[in-house]
Design an enzyme around this catalytic site. Sequence first.
Site, PDB file in Angstrom:
ATOM      1  N   ARG A  35       0.821  -1.218   0.000  1.00  0.00           N
ATOM      2  CA  ARG A  35       0.000   0.000   0.000  1.00  0.00           C
ATOM      3  C   ARG A  35       0.857   1.271   0.000  1.00  0.00           C
ATOM      4  NH1 ARG A  35      -4.715  -1.975   4.128  1.00  0.00           N
ATOM      5  NH2 ARG A  35      -5.976  -3.001   2.547  1.00  0.00           N
ATOM      6  N   LYS A 221     -20.213 -17.834  -0.394  1.00  0.00           N
ATOM      7  CA  LYS A 221     -21.631 -17.699  -0.070  1.00  0.00           C
ATOM      8  C   LYS A 221     -22.404 -16.793  -1.017  1.00  0.00           C
ATOM      9  CE  LYS A 221     -21.241 -18.447   4.848  1.00  0.00           C
ATOM     10  NZ  LYS A 221     -21.223 -17.803   6.142  1.00  0.00           N
ATOM     11  N   GLY A 377     -10.858  -9.379  -2.470  1.00  0.00           N
ATOM     12  CA  GLY A 377     -10.184 -10.358  -1.619  1.00  0.00           C
ATOM     13  C   GLY A 377      -9.554 -11.546  -2.303  1.00  0.00           C
ATOM     14  N   GLY A 400     -13.419  -3.810  -0.242  1.00  0.00           N
ATOM     15  CA  GLY A 400     -14.798  -3.357   0.011  1.00  0.00           C
ATOM     16  C   GLY A 400     -15.245  -2.251  -0.931  1.00  0.00           C
TER      17      GLY A 400
HETATM   18  P1  AMP Z   1     -15.314 -15.127  -0.664  1.00  0.00           P
HETATM   19  O1  AMP Z   1     -14.558 -14.473   0.447  1.00  0.00           O
HETATM   20  O2  AMP Z   1     -16.792 -15.134  -0.486  1.00  0.00           O
HETATM   21  O3  AMP Z   1     -14.871 -14.637  -2.020  1.00  0.00           O
HETATM   22  O4  AMP Z   1     -14.946 -16.661  -0.596  1.00  0.00           O
HETATM   23  C1  AMP Z   1     -13.663 -17.153  -0.799  1.00  0.00           C
HETATM   24  C2  AMP Z   1     -13.575 -18.463  -0.131  1.00  0.00           C
HETATM   25  O5  AMP Z   1     -14.518 -19.341  -0.702  1.00  0.00           O
HETATM   26  C3  AMP Z   1     -12.229 -19.130  -0.278  1.00  0.00           C
HETATM   27  O6  AMP Z   1     -11.619 -19.189   0.983  1.00  0.00           O
HETATM   28  C4  AMP Z   1     -12.555 -20.500  -0.801  1.00  0.00           C
HETATM   29  O7  AMP Z   1     -11.852 -21.522  -0.145  1.00  0.00           O
HETATM   30  C5  AMP Z   1     -14.036 -20.634  -0.501  1.00  0.00           C
HETATM   31  N1  AMP Z   1     -14.690 -21.602  -1.376  1.00  0.00           N
HETATM   32  C6  AMP Z   1     -14.697 -21.622  -2.714  1.00  0.00           C
HETATM   33  N2  AMP Z   1     -15.335 -22.720  -3.174  1.00  0.00           N
HETATM   34  C7  AMP Z   1     -15.732 -23.424  -2.097  1.00  0.00           C
HETATM   35  C8  AMP Z   1     -16.410 -24.658  -1.927  1.00  0.00           C
HETATM   36  N3  AMP Z   1     -16.816 -25.377  -2.973  1.00  0.00           N
HETATM   37  N4  AMP Z   1     -16.631 -25.082  -0.670  1.00  0.00           N
HETATM   38  C9  AMP Z   1     -16.231 -24.347   0.389  1.00  0.00           C
HETATM   39  N5  AMP Z   1     -15.574 -23.170   0.282  1.00  0.00           N
HETATM   40  C10 AMP Z   1     -15.328 -22.716  -0.946  1.00  0.00           C
END
Ligand code: AMP
Length: 420
Positions: A35, A221, A377, A400
């Site tokens: 940064r 999610k 992220g 964010g």
């Molecule tokens: P996010 O912060 O919502 O972008 O999620 C990223 C995280 O989603 C990473 O740490 C991945 O390990 C997790 N992820 C991706 N695919 C899967 C999956 N099929 N099952 C569980 N976690 C997952």
Amino acid sequence: MQTIDKFNFAGKRAFVRVDFNVPLSENAEITDDTRIRAALPTLKKILADGGSVVIASHMGRPKKNPDNKYSLKSILPHVSELLGVDVKFTADCMGAETAKLAADLKSGEVLMLENLRFYEEEEGKPRLADTATEDEKAIAKKATKESQKKFTETLASYADCYVNDAFGTAHRAHASTALIAKYFDEDNKMFGYLMEKEVIAVHKIMTDTARPFTAIMGGSKVSSKIDIIENLLTKVDNLIIAGGMTYTFTKALGGKIGISICENDKLDLALELLAKAKANNVNIVLAVDAKIADAFSNDAKTAFVAVDQIPDGWEGLDIGPETEKIFTDVIKASKTILWNGPTGVFEFDNFTHGSRAVGEAIVEATKNGAFSLVGGGDSVACVNKFGMADGVSYVSTGGGALLEAIEGRVLPGIEAIRGY
Ligand code: AMP
């Protein structure tokens, strides 16, 4: 609109809002200076023109004033070294002494202010005891808003012009990131180079879009991505759903997903999103097969199966080869690409294949003239892990702020300078 390139800083004092919120070790050593380096082009341009600089930043979430754990003093030597200038420091961003130090700055000199968030006025949120009543909260909020005005005016009084180079906080309407801008006229406020690049990249994705436009939404999610997906459904031609979200959609459509990650309270929402996509003529691309595991572990037993036929006790941790082919064909035929979130648990080496293939397809499309933005992220961690950062058009540092921009929100830090 004023731009940093056009502006001649000779003989001017610039208030530069940067994001020096770098990670520190237990001993207050910088563990990643990305940064700080990212702001150097802006700071160096001002100094090269013959201007002087007041550097302002926040660090962490201090709870009091001062809160030594979050003092910017610990990064002062490194900032001096990178800039090649002996940076002065003021242990309080307010006060007569600071005003004098700022006023006395000569061409080529730099003054760094102590962490702005030592003052609650920076965020405009009062620090209240947990026991505060609603009435007390309301009174404190009003008082902080009022004192925030004075705080902002004081910061503005340190300089002749304002430069915002802190995209990471552009989604916050804080004193130094947005409110301060109104104390400078049109010609004397501008984005720094880093912020300008982010703003242009977001504009290319959201407004000035070459088609077809494909977004790849991965991650764990649906619930954390709903607003983004809803906004993208009014913008994209193709929406690839990947990662853990896949299984909420698959289950909603009646598939068997074993013990894959799934938000059971979002099944209706998944169907609604699919209906909305259809109504908007958006091609939703869902996985057809999965790499499954008998445990959430890199060393688990694995198999490839149809995405809607996952046996009990097994879970999908990445996309399968058929899906990879479908996803990458769509990506390679795109002219604008947004990637947010991995296709699987890319932290485990045995489940990186899908994310890597998506990354490679994006790099190929970019070579063929597509504009590609990777942000938010874990997708940034992904392209870095695969050494692909140079092969995509832009890797956002925004986190964010980027996510809010692709949700379609106006970012206060951008609006304050650009006017919309
Ligand atoms: P996010 O912060 O919502 O972008 O999620 C990223 C995280 O989603 C990473 O740490 C991945 O390990 C997790 N992820 C991706 N695919 C899967 C999956 N099929 N099952 C569980 N976690 C997952």
